[in-house]
Design an enzyme around this catalytic site. Sequence first.
Site, mmCIF file in Angstrom:
data_model
loop_
_atom_site.group_PDB
_atom_site.id
_atom_site.type_symbol
_atom_site.label_atom_id
_atom_site.label_comp_id
_atom_site.label_asym_id
_atom_site.label_seq_id
_atom_site.Cartn_x
_atom_site.Cartn_y
_atom_site.Cartn_z
ATOM 1 N N VAL A 172 0.856 -1.188 0.000
ATOM 2 C CA VAL A 172 0.000 0.000 0.000
ATOM 3 C C VAL A 172 0.891 1.237 0.000
ATOM 4 C CG1 VAL A 172 -1.793 1.304 1.208
ATOM 5 C CG2 VAL A 172 -1.826 -1.201 1.246
ATOM 6 N N LYS A 173 0.697 2.112 -0.970
ATOM 7 C CA LYS A 173 1.433 3.371 -1.016
ATOM 8 C C LYS A 173 0.733 4.367 -0.093
ATOM 9 C CE LYS A 173 3.017 2.814 -5.803
ATOM 10 N NZ LYS A 173 3.017 3.427 -7.167
ATOM 11 N N CYS A 174 1.090 4.329 1.176
ATOM 12 C CA CYS A 174 0.443 5.199 2.149
ATOM 13 C C CYS A 174 0.719 6.648 1.798
ATOM 14 C CB CYS A 174 0.933 4.872 3.561
ATOM 15 S SG CYS A 174 0.374 3.274 4.160
ATOM 16 N N ASN A 175 -0.337 7.421 1.633
ATOM 17 C CA ASN A 175 -0.248 8.810 1.186
ATOM 18 C C ASN A 175 0.385 8.919 -0.199
ATOM 19 O OD1 ASN A 175 -1.599 10.577 2.826
ATOM 20 N ND2 ASN A 175 0.196 11.347 3.890
ATOM 21 N N GLY A 176 0.321 7.847 -0.979
ATOM 22 C CA GLY A 176 0.898 7.870 -2.309
ATOM 23 C C GLY A 176 2.400 7.684 -2.341
#
EC number: 2.3.1.181
Length: 247
Positions: A183-187
């Site tokens: 998961v790319k947290c905050n991109g």
Amino acid sequence: MHERLQQDDTAPPRALAAYLLGVIDFDELSALQRRLRYDVSGDRDTAAAIFCEIEPGITIGREGSAAHIRPSAESLAARRWPVRWVGRGGGAVLHQVGQVVCFPVFPLDALNLSPARYLSELQAVCLDLCRDYGIAGTLDAERPGVRANGRLIAHIGVAVRDWVSSYGMVLNVNPDLGPFRDVKCNGDPVPMTSLQRESPLRVRVSGVRQKLLELIAARFGFARVSVFHHHPAALPRATRHALPHAS
């Protein structure tokens, strides 16, 4: 960073109702947050904050995208990771056991806070907490959040409606960091880190949760804190604490 908020000496001491909960379902957390937001909206002399862990899943805020989630829908279902779109700032966040979630429900107008100042104060709290655990935290240059050694350690995303705040901070204490590669947290293409990974000290969720409560109370000027260890529907009994804060 800003100095801690000052309170008018002639005003009654500010009081905070703090809900120190265990691992709860996100839908249950949302229902509690809605109830507290309703209560605070009706009485601006009150304030509340929820401290808990959330069962595994993903939330996506206003700046998020489904493209930030790498696993397929089938894989997400197999892992039992529900995906929820929520009305806070920030992007995608993976929720895991081993985090501390802090959702303050504050009357910003009564605290003389603009939304921007409130966001800044939350980041200051997180930097203070990192410092207490021997970590030199830095602000995320792209959006609200705190980094340690170049990796996101705390996601900060809030919502404000009628000058009452909701959502807040998700801080990695000691979760399994492997799933954060998906998961790319905050991109962010770089996986999140944790207090456990970055700190030379031993960290526990319970200790971090208590420390975070103390920092929140001090920075926002709450002289009295009522602590609840159960959901309000369970008819909790409050424990009074007097927390020292900077003058």
